[in-house]
Design an enzyme around this catalytic site. Structure first.
Site, PDB file in Angstrom:
ATOM      1  N   CYS A 105     -18.689  21.857  11.082  1.00  0.00           N
ATOM      2  CA  CYS A 105     -18.059  21.578  12.377  1.00  0.00           C
ATOM      3  C   CYS A 105     -17.675  22.868  13.097  1.00  0.00           C
ATOM      4  O   CYS A 105     -17.676  22.932  14.311  1.00  0.00           O
ATOM      5  CB  CYS A 105     -16.832  20.695  12.175  1.00  0.00           C
ATOM      6  SG  CYS A 105     -15.660  21.367  10.999  1.00  0.00           S
TER       7      CYS A 105
ATOM      8  N   GLU B 122      -4.641  18.893  10.227  1.00  0.00           N
ATOM      9  CA  GLU B 122      -4.562  18.637   8.795  1.00  0.00           C
ATOM     10  C   GLU B 122      -4.103  19.924   8.122  1.00  0.00           C
ATOM     11  O   GLU B 122      -4.009  20.965   8.754  1.00  0.00           O
ATOM     12  CB  GLU B 122      -5.930  18.224   8.243  1.00  0.00           C
ATOM     13  CG  GLU B 122      -6.338  16.823   8.670  1.00  0.00           C
ATOM     14  CD  GLU B 122      -7.590  16.319   7.981  1.00  0.00           C
ATOM     15  OE1 GLU B 122      -8.389  17.143   7.503  1.00  0.00           O
ATOM     16  OE2 GLU B 122      -7.770  15.093   7.937  1.00  0.00           O
TER      17      GLU B 122
ATOM     18  N   ASN C 112     -20.847  16.287   5.328  1.00  0.00           N
ATOM     19  CA  ASN C 112     -21.195  17.704   5.218  1.00  0.00           C
ATOM     20  C   ASN C 112     -20.415  18.467   4.151  1.00  0.00           C
ATOM     21  O   ASN C 112     -20.973  19.362   3.533  1.00  0.00           O
ATOM     22  CB  ASN C 112     -21.155  18.403   6.588  1.00  0.00           C
ATOM     23  CG  ASN C 112     -19.792  18.439   7.175  1.00  0.00           C
ATOM     24  OD1 ASN C 112     -19.045  17.475   7.064  1.00  0.00           O
ATOM     25  ND2 ASN C 112     -19.426  19.539   7.796  1.00  0.00           N
TER      26      ASN C 112
ATOM     27  N   GLU D  17     -10.641  14.669  13.371  1.00  0.00           N
ATOM     28  CA  GLU D  17     -11.246  16.001  13.197  1.00  0.00           C
ATOM     29  C   GLU D  17     -12.698  15.847  13.609  1.00  0.00           C
ATOM     30  O   GLU D  17     -13.494  15.251  12.873  1.00  0.00           O
ATOM     31  CB  GLU D  17     -11.171  16.438  11.726  1.00  0.00           C
ATOM     32  CG  GLU D  17      -9.771  16.574  11.176  1.00  0.00           C
ATOM     33  CD  GLU D  17      -9.092  17.855  11.604  1.00  0.00           C
ATOM     34  OE1 GLU D  17      -9.718  18.673  12.294  1.00  0.00           O
ATOM     35  OE2 GLU D  17      -7.906  18.016  11.272  1.00  0.00           O
TER      36      GLU D  17
HETATM   37  P1  NAD Z   1     -20.293  10.393  11.947  1.00  0.00           P
HETATM   38  O1  NAD Z   1     -19.300  10.334  13.034  1.00  0.00           O
HETATM   39  O2  NAD Z   1     -21.627   9.804  12.168  1.00  0.00           O
HETATM   40  O3  NAD Z   1     -19.719   9.691  10.628  1.00  0.00           O
HETATM   41  C1  NAD Z   1     -18.494  10.091  10.030  1.00  0.00           C
HETATM   42  C2  NAD Z   1     -17.943   8.907   9.252  1.00  0.00           C
HETATM   43  O4  NAD Z   1     -17.602   7.875  10.166  1.00  0.00           O
HETATM   44  C3  NAD Z   1     -18.942   8.307   8.266  1.00  0.00           C
HETATM   45  O5  NAD Z   1     -18.249   7.892   7.109  1.00  0.00           O
HETATM   46  C4  NAD Z   1     -19.462   7.117   9.036  1.00  0.00           C
HETATM   47  O6  NAD Z   1     -19.982   6.082   8.221  1.00  0.00           O
HETATM   48  C5  NAD Z   1     -18.194   6.657   9.749  1.00  0.00           C
HETATM   49  N1  NAD Z   1     -18.402   5.796  10.906  1.00  0.00           N
HETATM   50  C6  NAD Z   1     -19.501   5.726  11.705  1.00  0.00           C
HETATM   51  N2  NAD Z   1     -19.309   4.771  12.663  1.00  0.00           N
HETATM   52  C7  NAD Z   1     -18.075   4.256  12.466  1.00  0.00           C
HETATM   53  C8  NAD Z   1     -17.309   3.238  13.108  1.00  0.00           C
HETATM   54  N3  NAD Z   1     -17.788   2.561  14.140  1.00  0.00           N
HETATM   55  N4  NAD Z   1     -16.082   2.962  12.648  1.00  0.00           N
HETATM   56  C9  NAD Z   1     -15.567   3.651  11.592  1.00  0.00           C
HETATM   57  N5  NAD Z   1     -16.259   4.594  10.927  1.00  0.00           N
HETATM   58  C10 NAD Z   1     -17.495   4.908  11.350  1.00  0.00           C
HETATM   59  O7  NAD Z   1     -20.417  11.930  11.529  1.00  0.00           O
HETATM   60  P2  NAD Z   1     -21.383  12.571  10.446  1.00  0.00           P
HETATM   61  O8  NAD Z   1     -22.754  12.648  11.013  1.00  0.00           O
HETATM   62  O9  NAD Z   1     -21.171  11.918   9.115  1.00  0.00           O
HETATM   63  O10 NAD Z   1     -20.741  14.028  10.320  1.00  0.00           O
HETATM   64  C11 NAD Z   1     -21.050  15.059  11.202  1.00  0.00           C
HETATM   65  C12 NAD Z   1     -19.965  15.214  12.254  1.00  0.00           C
HETATM   66  O11 NAD Z   1     -18.713  15.444  11.631  1.00  0.00           O
HETATM   67  C13 NAD Z   1     -20.211  16.429  13.124  1.00  0.00           C
HETATM   68  O12 NAD Z   1     -19.970  16.090  14.473  1.00  0.00           O
HETATM   69  C14 NAD Z   1     -19.170  17.425  12.653  1.00  0.00           C
HETATM   70  O13 NAD Z   1     -18.795  18.374  13.605  1.00  0.00           O
HETATM   71  C15 NAD Z   1     -18.053  16.520  12.274  1.00  0.00           C
HETATM   72  N6  NAD Z   1     -17.143  17.212  11.349  1.00  0.00           N
HETATM   73  C16 NAD Z   1     -15.915  17.605  11.818  1.00  0.00           C
HETATM   74  C17 NAD Z   1     -15.049  18.294  10.981  1.00  0.00           C
HETATM   75  C18 NAD Z   1     -13.698  18.759  11.461  1.00  0.00           C
HETATM   76  O14 NAD Z   1     -12.848  19.027  10.616  1.00  0.00           O
HETATM   77  N7  NAD Z   1     -13.459  18.880  12.745  1.00  0.00           N
HETATM   78  C19 NAD Z   1     -15.418  18.567   9.669  1.00  0.00           C
HETATM   79  C20 NAD Z   1     -16.660  18.146   9.226  1.00  0.00           C
HETATM   80  C21 NAD Z   1     -17.513  17.459  10.082  1.00  0.00           C
END
Ligand code: NAD
Length: 508
Positions: free
Chosen positions: A289, A467, A157, A255
């Site tokens: 997020c 962070e 995102n 996060e």
């Molecule tokens: P996601 O959890 O699907 O993926 C995030 C990352 O994790 C990607 O690089 C993905 O390939 C990787 N990943 C997926 N499965 C994995 C595994 N088994 N082992 C290791 N890595 C793995 O999330 P998304 O759809 O890419 O992003 C959206 C989510 O991110 C939302 O829930 C959002 O709230 C969250 N987000 C949180 C913050 C924060 O700072 N709190 C900031 C931005 C986004």
């Protein structure tokens, strides 16, 4: 825009300081404004990942890096910052193509990434070590040392900003970093690698491994030579990573998602509140997020306020990411729009009344893109599925409340704890409510404002750790306590009884 598709990174990944064709599965990066192809990248294979880990381990242990003085490391971070700052338009273009975000937003994210590297250059150069209070004739130090190899796993995102937030403090701390970007947005991470390479990052110290979570993600989490995973993404993925990390007793920072409340009291400035609420939920098309996705409005204000909010929402400009007028750009991917549409269908089944939005735009010019109109839904209970779960799209649920205690209870009655917005002219009330809300960040009469100096993170299912800020660098280090004797006297406990004192010559 003079930039063209030629500026997108070529089909190469950055492994151990070398550009190579990935040996893994193909990854498609598409422009979600019209579903056109940006690039097909061959992602990292298991072997690419192993090569990157090996190179990172060697580069991190190399005395040239390990013994580099903080001010010299700061020079490298500063060069990366200048490299980013000199490429804002190019980075913005690549990231807008990769994610569908507006250029206005991706420019700001690129500037924020440059600022993050600049900030950690200064943190690195100015971080003191502590001389602690001794209980004897010695000096006691509390020192910090790098962890080793840090894996940064990021979502799609806001990639350049979340990448920088992990890479800069980890390098400032003296680690090597392996970056695994999300599959929907591999390009901007590769552009960052180009800039870091040009800025002189030592070979092997940084790699970019595009690939799926199930292959490259799991490899990084499980590998014994990875010393920390710094993860941003969904709560389910974060929980999975934490479970695997527990087997290695490896530190993780998580996060995760959010379902953040905005609270509007009857004494608020309504213009301020409406502008902040719109920005808080509909900027980035709600793919944030910290999106303020649950709105509580005090009952006395509710009807008029919600009418005005709906009217203002209808006026938002949904449009192409490259138009300067656009406020709401397409979602990242058609699959993600499908998920948002399913959530709105669930909300309707749960008794929600769609006050505006709830559909794709009618404009034929937007038909090929993953657009979705900003949506406001009333009539849902705070414990409905729609209000409990993160939608990660432009969907706002509005609910009335009567008094302060009730709204604090409603706001806190959710598994997430990332952020909260409070709208009131009564600063004593905002202070009380702000302290009572379970959230990593609370904004009063504003929303979605950030400073790299201010820690960021979530409570509950929104994550573990913080962070940013000076402590962001410490989170990539281990502490060591060192006692340096200053007396030169043997420890009294080890003294032989005086009548048996050994001869200084023979020791007998
Ligand atoms: P996601 O959890 O699907 O993926 C995030 C990352 O994790 C990607 O690089 C993905 O390939 C990787 N990943 C997926 N499965 C994995 C595994 N088994 N082992 C290791 N890595 C793995 O999330 P998304 O759809 O890419 O992003 C959206 C989510 O991110 C939302 O829930 C959002 O709230 C969250 N987000 C949180 C913050 C924060 O700072 N709190 C900031 C931005 C986004």
């Amino acid at each position: 825009m003079s930039l063209s598709l030629d500026q997108l990174p070529p089909d190469r990944i950055f492994v151990g300081g070398q550009w190579r064709r990935g040996g893994g599965a193909e990854i498609e990066s598409r422009f979600s404004a019209d579903n056109s192809m940006n690039r097909i990248i061959k992602g990292a294979s298991n072997q690419d990942g192993l090569d990157a880990i090996e190179a990172a381990k060697l580069a991190q242990a190399d005395p040239a890096w390990r013994n580099m003085k903080p001010h010299e490391r700061a020079g490298l971070l500063d060069a990366i910052s200048r490299g980013i700052a000199g490429n804002i338009e190019r980075i913005a273009f690549i990231q807008s193509r990769d994610t569908g975000k507006t250029l206005t937003e991706t420019r700001a994210l690129a500037q924020s990434a440059a600022g993050t590297f600049r900030y950690y250059a200064s943190v690195c150069e100015t971080a003191d070590e502590a001389l602690t209070v001794p209980r004897g004739d010695y000096l006691t130090f509390s020192l910090h040392e790098p962890l080793g190899v840090v894996a940064a796993i990021t979502p799609w995102n806001s990639p350049i900003a979340s990448d920088a937030q992990k890479i800069a403090p980890a390098l400032a701390a003296g680690n090597a970093v392996l970056l695994k970007p999300a599959s929907w947005s591999p390009l901007v991470a590769l552009e960052l690698a180009r800039i870091m390479d040009e800025a002189g990052i030592p070979k092997g110290l940084f790699s970019v491994l595009p690939g799926s979570g199930g292959t490259i993600g799991n490899l990084l989490v499980d590998h014994p030579d990875i010393d920390k995973v710094s993860f941003t993404g969904g709560t389910a993925t974060g929980r999975h990573i934490a479970g695997r990390a527990a087997q290695k007793l490896m530190p993780v920072s998580l996060e995760l998602g959010g379902k953040s409340p905005s609270i509007v009291f009857e004494d608020c400035d309504p213009d301020l509140a409406i502008a902040g609420i719109l920005f808080g939920i509909f900027s980035s098309s709600g793919q944030s997020c910290i999106a303020g996705s649950r709105l509580f409005v005090q009952r006395s204000l509710y009807p008029g306020f919600v009418d005005r909010l709906v009217e203002a929402t209808r006026k938002l400009v949904v449009g192409h990411p490259f138009s300067a007028r656009t406020q709401v750009a397409p979602l990242v991917h058609p699959d993600h729009r499908r998920s948002v549409e399913e959530w709105v269908a669930t909300a309707r089944k749960e008794g929600g009344e769609v006050l505006t939005g709830g559909a794709r735009p009618d404009d034929p010019a937007l038909r090929e893109g993953a657009y979705y109109n900003p949506t406001i839904i009333a009539g849902l209970a705070n414990d409905s599925e729609t209000c409990r779960q993160e939608i990660f799209g432009p969907v706002l649920a509005v609910m009335p409340f009567d008094d302060e205690d009730e709204v604090v209870a409603l706001a806190n009655d959710n598994a997430y704890g990332l952020a909260c917005g409070i709208w009131s002219r009564d600063f004593q009330k905002s202070w009380r409510v702000g302290r009572a809300i379970r959230a990593g960040t609370v904004w009063v009469n504003t929303y979605k404002q950030f400073s790299i100096s201010t820690p960021f993170g979530g409570d509950g299912e929104s994550g573990i750790g913080r962070e940013k800020g000076r402590d962001g660098m410490r989170a990539c280090m281990r502490q060591k306590s060192l006692y340096q004797d200053m007396s030169g006297a043997p420890h009294p406990w080890a003294r032989w009884p005086t009548d048996q004192e050994p001869s200084p010559d023979t020791g007998k």
